[in-house]
Motif scaffolding. Structure first.
Motif, PDB file in Angstrom:
ATOM      1  N   SER A  30      52.596  85.106  32.170  1.00 54.74           N
ATOM      2  CA  SER A  30      51.272  85.659  32.478  1.00 54.74           C
ATOM      3  C   SER A  30      50.462  84.828  33.459  1.00 54.74           C
ATOM      4  O   SER A  30      49.237  84.848  33.451  1.00 54.74           O
ATOM      5  CB  SER A  30      50.458  85.882  31.192  1.00 54.74           C
ATOM      6  OG  SER A  30      51.143  86.801  30.358  1.00 54.74           O
ATOM      7  N   GLY A  31      51.156  84.100  34.314  1.00 56.59           N
ATOM      8  CA  GLY A  31      50.486  83.399  35.400  1.00 56.59           C
ATOM      9  C   GLY A  31      50.433  84.294  36.629  1.00 56.59           C
ATOM     10  O   GLY A  31      51.051  85.357  36.671  1.00 56.59           O
ATOM     11  N   GLU A  32      49.696  83.842  37.614  1.00 61.90           N
ATOM     12  CA  GLU A  32      49.605  84.557  38.884  1.00 61.90           C
ATOM     13  C   GLU A  32      50.303  83.700  39.937  1.00 61.90           C
ATOM     14  O   GLU A  32      49.734  82.728  40.443  1.00 61.90           O
ATOM     15  CB  GLU A  32      48.141  84.778  39.256  1.00 61.90           C
ATOM     16  CG  GLU A  32      47.946  85.521  40.556  1.00 61.90           C
ATOM     17  CD  GLU A  32      46.476  85.614  40.940  1.00 61.90           C
ATOM     18  OE1 GLU A  32      46.211  85.751  42.136  1.00 61.90           O
ATOM     19  OE2 GLU A  32      45.602  85.541  40.055  1.00 61.90           O
ATOM     20  N   GLY A  33      51.559  84.024  40.234  1.00 64.24           N
ATOM     21  CA  GLY A  33      52.340  83.230  41.173  1.00 64.24           C
ATOM     22  C   GLY A  33      52.348  83.814  42.565  1.00 64.24           C
ATOM     23  O   GLY A  33      52.262  85.028  42.753  1.00 64.24           O
ATOM     24  N   GLU A  34      52.445  82.905  43.545  1.00 67.34           N
ATOM     25  CA  GLU A  34      52.521  83.325  44.942  1.00 67.34           C
ATOM     26  C   GLU A  34      53.578  82.469  45.629  1.00 67.34           C
ATOM     27  O   GLU A  34      53.584  81.245  45.491  1.00 67.34           O
ATOM     28  CB  GLU A  34      51.152  83.126  45.601  1.00 67.34           C
ATOM     29  CG  GLU A  34      50.983  83.911  46.867  1.00 67.34           C
ATOM     30  CD  GLU A  34      49.525  83.917  47.331  1.00 67.34           C
ATOM     31  OE1 GLU A  34      49.319  84.277  48.491  1.00 67.34           O
ATOM     32  OE2 GLU A  34      48.625  83.557  46.555  1.00 67.34           O
ATOM     33  N   LEU A  35      54.484  83.109  46.356  1.00 67.04           N
ATOM     34  CA  LEU A  35      55.623  82.451  46.983  1.00 67.04           C
ATOM     35  C   LEU A  35      55.328  82.159  48.452  1.00 67.04           C
ATOM     36  O   LEU A  35      54.838  83.030  49.175  1.00 67.04           O
ATOM     37  CB  LEU A  35      56.837  83.372  46.853  1.00 67.04           C
ATOM     38  CG  LEU A  35      58.218  82.819  47.126  1.00 67.04           C
ATOM     39  CD1 LEU A  35      58.584  81.729  46.128  1.00 67.04           C
ATOM     40  CD2 LEU A  35      59.254  83.944  47.051  1.00 67.04           C
ATOM     41  N   PHE A  36      55.627  80.925  48.888  1.00 65.81           N
ATOM     42  CA  PHE A  36      55.428  80.497  50.270  1.00 65.81           C
ATOM     43  C   PHE A  36      56.649  79.732  50.760  1.00 65.81           C
ATOM     44  O   PHE A  36      57.203  78.925  50.014  1.00 65.81           O
ATOM     45  CB  PHE A  36      54.245  79.515  50.392  1.00 65.81           C
ATOM     46  CG  PHE A  36      52.924  80.055  49.996  1.00 65.81           C
ATOM     47  CD1 PHE A  36      52.116  80.683  50.925  1.00 65.81           C
ATOM     48  CD2 PHE A  36      52.471  79.918  48.692  1.00 65.81           C
ATOM     49  CE1 PHE A  36      50.869  81.166  50.563  1.00 65.81           C
ATOM     50  CE2 PHE A  36      51.222  80.388  48.318  1.00 65.81           C
ATOM     51  CZ  PHE A  36      50.418  81.028  49.256  1.00 65.81           C
ATOM     52  N   THR A  37      57.016  79.921  52.015  1.00 66.73           N
ATOM     53  CA  THR A  37      57.954  78.994  52.637  1.00 66.73           C
ATOM     54  C   THR A  37      57.139  77.783  53.076  1.00 66.73           C
ATOM     55  O   THR A  37      55.899  77.850  53.173  1.00 66.73           O
ATOM     56  CB  THR A  37      58.664  79.618  53.857  1.00 66.73           C
ATOM     57  OG1 THR A  37      57.685  79.934  54.845  1.00 66.73           O
ATOM     58  CG2 THR A  37      59.460  80.861  53.455  1.00 66.73           C
ATOM     59  N   ALA A  38      57.799  76.689  53.370  1.00 68.50           N
ATOM     60  CA  ALA A  38      57.103  75.467  53.773  1.00 68.50           C
ATOM     61  C   ALA A  38      56.236  75.703  55.008  1.00 68.50           C
ATOM     62  O   ALA A  38      55.145  75.148  55.114  1.00 68.50           O
ATOM     63  CB  ALA A  38      58.108  74.352  54.030  1.00 68.50           C
ATOM     64  N   SER A  39      56.690  76.532  55.921  1.00 64.93           N
ATOM     65  CA  SER A  39      55.924  76.778  57.149  1.00 64.93           C
ATOM     66  C   SER A  39      54.685  77.643  56.910  1.00 64.93           C
ATOM     67  O   SER A  39      53.806  77.703  57.762  1.00 64.93           O
ATOM     68  CB  SER A  39      56.815  77.416  58.215  1.00 64.93           C
ATOM     69  OG  SER A  39      57.265  78.685  57.787  1.00 64.93           O
ATOM     70  N   GLU A  40      54.591  78.286  55.756  1.00 64.70           N
ATOM     71  CA  GLU A  40      53.454  79.156  55.434  1.00 64.70           C
ATOM     72  C   GLU A  40      52.363  78.451  54.621  1.00 64.70           C
ATOM     73  O   GLU A  40      51.327  79.032  54.351  1.00 64.70           O
ATOM     74  CB  GLU A  40      53.920  80.374  54.625  1.00 64.70           C
ATOM     75  CG  GLU A  40      54.879  81.273  55.354  1.00 64.70           C
ATOM     76  CD  GLU A  40      55.502  82.313  54.443  1.00 64.70           C
ATOM     77  OE1 GLU A  40      55.807  83.406  54.957  1.00 64.70           O
ATOM     78  OE2 GLU A  40      55.701  82.052  53.233  1.00 64.70           O
TER      79      GLU A  40
END
Length: 140
Positions: A30-40
């Motif tokens: 129940s967390g709010e996750g967000e995915l990023f590449t290192a360049s983002e």
């Protein structure tokens, strides 16, 4: 609800698979996750997250990837003091020395390691995927 960034670099797709499993663990808890590449991702966004999972595969002589990930991470280091983080990554040789060194750097920066880091040799197996999901949940 905890807002958590999952930031990774992947050359072969192995660490990307691990990052997706971390994100899955965050969402299941129940967390709010967000995915990023290192360049983002950059230091200006560190403070907008309650916790951060960083993932990078071992390169060369058991070190972080030098052109994208390491510069991004070094820029973020001053903002990690008191921040809850977790580390993960894959490797193809060696014994995981890069992860032990990275953990030491994070502790010296004052970061709070939320759980044991997850590493796997080459592609993540079922055990590594499960460990990555647990890592994500530990950040929530």
């Amino acid at each position: 609800m905890s807002k958590i960034a999952v930031v990774y670099w992947s050359g072969t797709g192995n660490t990307e698979q691990m990052a997706n499993a971390v994100l899955e663990g965050i969402n299941k808890a129940s967390g709010e996750g967000e995915l990023f590449t290192a360049s983002e991702f950059d230091t200006s966004t560190v403070s907008t997250y309650d916790a951060i999972a960083f993932g990078c595969s071992a390169m060369g002589d058991e070190q972080l990837e030098e052109s994208e990930f390491e510069p991004m991470f070094q820029a973020c280091e001053p903002a990690l003091n008191g921040k809850k983080i977790a580390l993960f990554g894959s490797y193809g040789w060696g014994d995981g020395e890069w992860m032990r060194s990275w953990e030491g750097t994070c502790r010296n920066d004052g970061a709070i390691l939320a759980c044991e880091s997850v590493i796997c040799n080459d592609a993540p197996d079922e055990e590594a995927i499960t460990a990555c999901q647990a890592l994500g949940a530990a950040l929530v």
